[in-house]
Motif scaffolding. Structure first.
Motif: not given
Length: 256
Positions: A50-54, A129-137, A160-168
């Motif tokens: 998912i982060p790679v796609m983003i 990091r710009s999207l607020g994910c401090g741990t997902t790496t 953090e996955m939930g946060m990214l999905l909500e933003k999407l």
């Protein structure tokens, strides 16, 4: 089922299951949440796609990458396990957008590594990091055994996955148009034995991504129920069949 009731339903089952599990659920209509172990990092497996796609969509929007660019498959790029490119002939050409779709909808590992090399690990992490994910790496390519022996593992958390999905879902990543395109790709997911197991027969759609490894199983997504839900289950050192059955049941009761 309401979120507080869901918490009472799922907590004793998670305790009985054992292992390292993280669960994050949010009703996107009401804002109610349930979380348990949602900030504990686990081995990412294919959810890191998912982060790679983003990052691919960010780079496209910034003019750093063109989705129409063609890539010819080389023998050395073939990766085992998930996907279809490992069975394709050497030299077959695909656009970069084709690779993004294959990476998500059939979890193609060959496509993933091609994209990581093209995008750069550091750029993927900078976007996280710009999207607020401090741990997902993202720390390494898939199936990089040398890096794995050095202890380098890609990691995620349920929250953090939930946060990214909500933003999407809300159109807040890259642009509303790019977010919608990524949601459409996630909705075309072909690996549907976990969270969607009881949902598709009821006509409930889910935009999601799974991940698997030895003792590891994840599924994270947005369930497009009457009240949309972000639902993220991650698990490491777990009984995989038991945890996947719990995911199935959890999605079912959340939509009742």
């Amino acid at each position: 089922m309401k979120i507080p009731e869901f918490g009472a339903f799922i907590t004793p089952q998670l305790e009985a299951l054992g292992g390292d599990t993280g669960v994050y659920v949010k009703n996107l209509a009401t804002g109610e949440t349930f979380s348990r172990g949602a900030d504990v990092p686990v081995v990412a497996a294919s959810v890191i796609k998912i982060p790679v796609m983003i990052e691919a969509f960010r780079a496209q929007a910034a003019g750093e990458l063109c989705f129409d660019e063609l890539h010819a498959l080389a023998d050395a790029e073939r990766m085992p396990s998930c996907g279809t490119l490992k069975a394709m002939h050497t030299g077959i050409e695909m656009t970069l957008l084709d690779l993004v779709r294959l990476m998500i909808i059939v979890s193609d590992n060959t496509a993933t590594n091609i994209l990581i090399r093209r995008l750069g690990i550091d750029r993927v992490n900078a976007t996280l990091r710009s999207l607020g994910c401090g741990t997902t790496t993202l720390r390494r390519l898939l199936f990089d055994s040398d890096a794995a022996r050095r202890g380098l593992e890609n990691s995620i958390t349920a929250r953090e996955m939930g946060m990214l999905l909500e933003k999407l879902f809300r159109g807040e990543i890259v642009s509303p148009e790019a977010s919608a395109a990524m949601m459409d790709i996630l909705l075309d997911q072909r690996l549907n034995g976990k969270l969607p197991f009881f949902l598709h027969a009821r006509g409930i759609r889910i935009a999601h991504k799974t991940g698997e490894d030895t003792g590891v199983t994840h599924d994270v997504g947005v369930i497009l129920a009457q009240e949309p839900l972000v639902v993220c289950f991650v698990g490491e050192h777990v009984n995989v069949p038991a945890y996947e059955r719990l995911m199935q049941d959890a999605a079912r009761v959340l939509c009742e």
